[in-house]
Design a protein around this motif. Structure first.
Motif, short mmCIF file in Angstrom:
data_model
loop_
_atom_site.label_atom_id
_atom_site.label_comp_id
_atom_site.label_asym_id
_atom_site.label_seq_id
_atom_site.Cartn_x
_atom_site.Cartn_y
_atom_site.Cartn_z
N VAL A 244 0.87 -1.17 0.00
CA VAL A 244 0.00 0.00 0.00
C VAL A 244 0.91 1.23 0.00
CG1 VAL A 244 -1.74 1.30 1.26
CG2 VAL A 244 -1.85 -1.19 1.21
N ILE A 245 0.70 2.10 -0.98
CA ILE A 245 1.57 3.27 -1.16
C ILE A 245 0.71 4.52 -1.16
CG2 ILE A 245 3.19 4.40 -2.73
CD1 ILE A 245 3.84 1.58 -3.81
N LEU A 246 1.21 5.55 -0.52
CA LEU A 246 0.51 6.83 -0.50
C LEU A 246 0.54 7.44 -1.90
CD1 LEU A 246 -0.93 8.95 1.27
CD2 LEU A 246 1.32 9.98 1.65
N ALA A 247 -0.64 7.76 -2.45
CA ALA A 247 -0.72 8.28 -3.82
C ALA A 247 -0.83 9.80 -3.85
CB ALA A 247 -1.91 7.66 -4.54
N PHE A 248 -1.65 10.37 -2.99
CA PHE A 248 -1.79 11.82 -2.97
C PHE A 248 -2.47 12.25 -1.67
CE2 PHE A 248 -5.52 10.11 -5.07
CZ PHE A 248 -6.56 10.71 -4.38
#
Length: 537
Positions: A244-248
């Protein structure tokens, strides 16, 4: 069937079979009635057991009878006056289930009862049970009930995994399409040859041997799915999982939005901001790709947001000067090592060799798509699309699945090249499904024209910043599923299939910020062409 010419039965044979069925049906009904009477009278004894046995030999798939039998057995085992030894009672039950399995070798009730007997009647000879499994699997090597039972017996015998691994190889060599053997092998190998580094499911030398084994199976019969599933496991377990990666992160009026590259729950991520309270998803689910919270102090000219992920932590500072917005580059696939890339390229080359011989074979086509996507989805995009088109022709039952994959890959390619100018365009892709819609969230102008997104309108709920939405040429008949976007000012609906203008305006009732509608469609009475309608506020 199977090349055998069907012969019509004589009237005498048909009449004989009919009478036999009627006799069995009468026996079954009489037995069930007698059991019901005895149960109501609480006569849970050996005589009732005998009646149950007779009925089960006619129809072994009546769960109620197996459960009633268990109830009686527990009473008999707890009765001190009962002279029946548990071992003898268990052996009788095993003989009953064996006779029932001759009628239906895949009877859930019979197999479950057999397992229950082993658990509740200690002292039974488990080696006999293992031999029975071997016998049954010679008759039908794909009987997954028997495979499950075998694993249960093996666990009770505490046999070494090495012995069972050898057995799976024997069954695979007898029949490459034995899915259960391949599956059992995938469970045993990590126990015996686990990778000490923990980076792979099994150690490298054994992994290479298994790749050779499964490739031989795949080349022997490219249309058989069993070996291809095992190959996907061998290679898939080597690939890193997408974190899970922070997108914005963005602020819109009185709300703070945090988007991720895929669905996440607050059990997996932690979002902290002193000015925000009560985080929730825009879709009101327990997990989601877009989370938001109300801001307590909207006059702040700087917001600090801390996001704790499983892989790392991120601190974002949003300022009024930057428009209260931060965005990372989209990421849809995990990063793979050069070593993993080499393995995938080698497997892809094997698939390509097979496709040179048999170009319209489903499993090497589909597996090669998976490998190309993992290696470099952008570089292989054209090849991926061509093979998905081929899959739609050779596997027509799953056309919708392949269309969905194509939609997903097209959207990913477009999003990776989207300009950072407050707009987002997925136009002219002939999309039927809308993937990664959370990446629409920061966009003010969104163009979804020339697609077929009627069923995917609810996904537009992520477009929380959208002011101008283009849905031209989407084969739309209704807008009932279009979410209420609080900032939407204009929407274009040219060249759709609405039945009437009145119905359209009714669907748009509640869009309080909407001031302009661009619409062109044949209605029952008039043709309205590119007219701008002003809504009273």
């Amino acid at each position: 069937m199977h090349g055998q010419k069907k012969t019509d039965k004589s009237e005498a044979v048909k009449e004989k079979e009919r009478k036999q069925k009627e006799a069995k049906l009468k026996e079954y009904r009489d037995g069930m009635a007698q059991i019901a009477t005895r149960r109501e009278a609480k006569l849970l004894d050996w005589d009732t057991m005998g009646v149950i046995s007779d009925v089960l030999r006619v129809n072994p798939d009546v769960y109620t009878l197996w459960n009633l039998r268990k109830e009686i057995i527990l009473l008999l085992l707890s009765d001190d006056s009962n002279n029946e030894e548990p071992v003898k009672l268990g052996e009788n039950e095993l003989r009953l289930t064996e006779s029932c399995l001759k009628i239906n070798p895949k009877s859930y009730g019979a197999w479950h009862h057999r397992k229950w007997i082993l658990e509740n009647c200690p002292g039974l000879d488990l080696k006999i049970e293992l031999a029975l499994c071997t016998k049954y699997l010679k008759l039908d090597s794909r009987n997954f009930h028997c495979w499950d039972y075998r694993r249960f017996v093996v666990s009770m015998l505490d046999l070494s995994p090495e012995e069972e691994l050898s057995y799976t190889l024997v069954k695979i060599e007898e029949d490459f399409s034995n899915y259960s053997s391949w599956h059992y092998r995938s469970k045993l190998l990590p126990l015996i040859h686990g990778d000490p580094t923990g980076q792979k499911p099994i150690e490298e030398e054994i992994h290479l041997q298994e790749l050779d084994l499964v490739q031989n199976a795949a080349f022997t019969d490219p249309n058989d799915s069993s070996a291809w599933y095992y190959l996907r496991w061998l290679v898939g377990e080597l690939q890193p999982k997408l974190d899970v990666i922070l997108a914005f992160v963005s602020r819109e009026d009185k709300k703070l939005f945090v988007g991720f590259n895929r669905n996440a729950s607050l059990d997996r991520v932690r979002i902290e901001c002193s000015a925000a309270s009560r985080w929730r998803t825009v879709e009101s689910f327990e997990d989601g790709s877009l989370w938001f919270a109300d801001l307590n102090d909207v006059s702040m000219d700087e917001l600090v947001v801390n996001v704790s992920l499983q892989s790392h932590e991120k601190s974002i500072s949003l300022t009024e000067k930057e428009g209260f917005f931060w965005q990372a580059s989209p990421q849809f696939d995990p990063t793979i090592s050069e070593k993993m890339k080499a393995v995938l390229e080698e497997q892809l080359d094997s698939c390509n060799q097979l496709l040179d011989l048999e170009p319209d074979t489903k499993w090497p086509l589909l597996t090669s798509v998976v490998f190309m996507k993992a290696i470099d989805s952008y570089a292989y995009r054209d090849d991926i699309m061509k093979r998905l088109e081929s899959l739609k022709k050779c596997d027509r039952y799953r056309i919708n699945y392949y269309n969905d994959l194509m939609n997903k890959y097209l959207i990913e390619a477009r999003l990776l090249n989207s300009p950072a100018d407050g707009s987002s365009s997925l136009a002219n892709l002939n999309l039927e499904s809308l993937h990664h819609s959370q990446y629409l969230s920061p966009a003010v102008d969104i163009d979804l024209s020339h697609n077929r997104l009627g069923k995917s309108l609810p996904k537009i709920v992520h477009a929380v910043s959208c002011k101008h939405l283009n849905l031209d040429s989407n084969c739309l008949k209704s807008l009932k599923n279009l979410p209420r976007l609080s900032k939407l000012e204009s929407i274009s609906l040219a060249d759709n299939e609405f039945d009437s203008l009145d119905d359209l305006l009714s669907d748009l009732d509640g869009f309080t910020s909407l001031s302009r509608l661009f619409f062109r469609s044949w209605c029952e009475v008039v043709l309205v062409s590119h007219v701008a309608f002003a809504f009273a506020m």
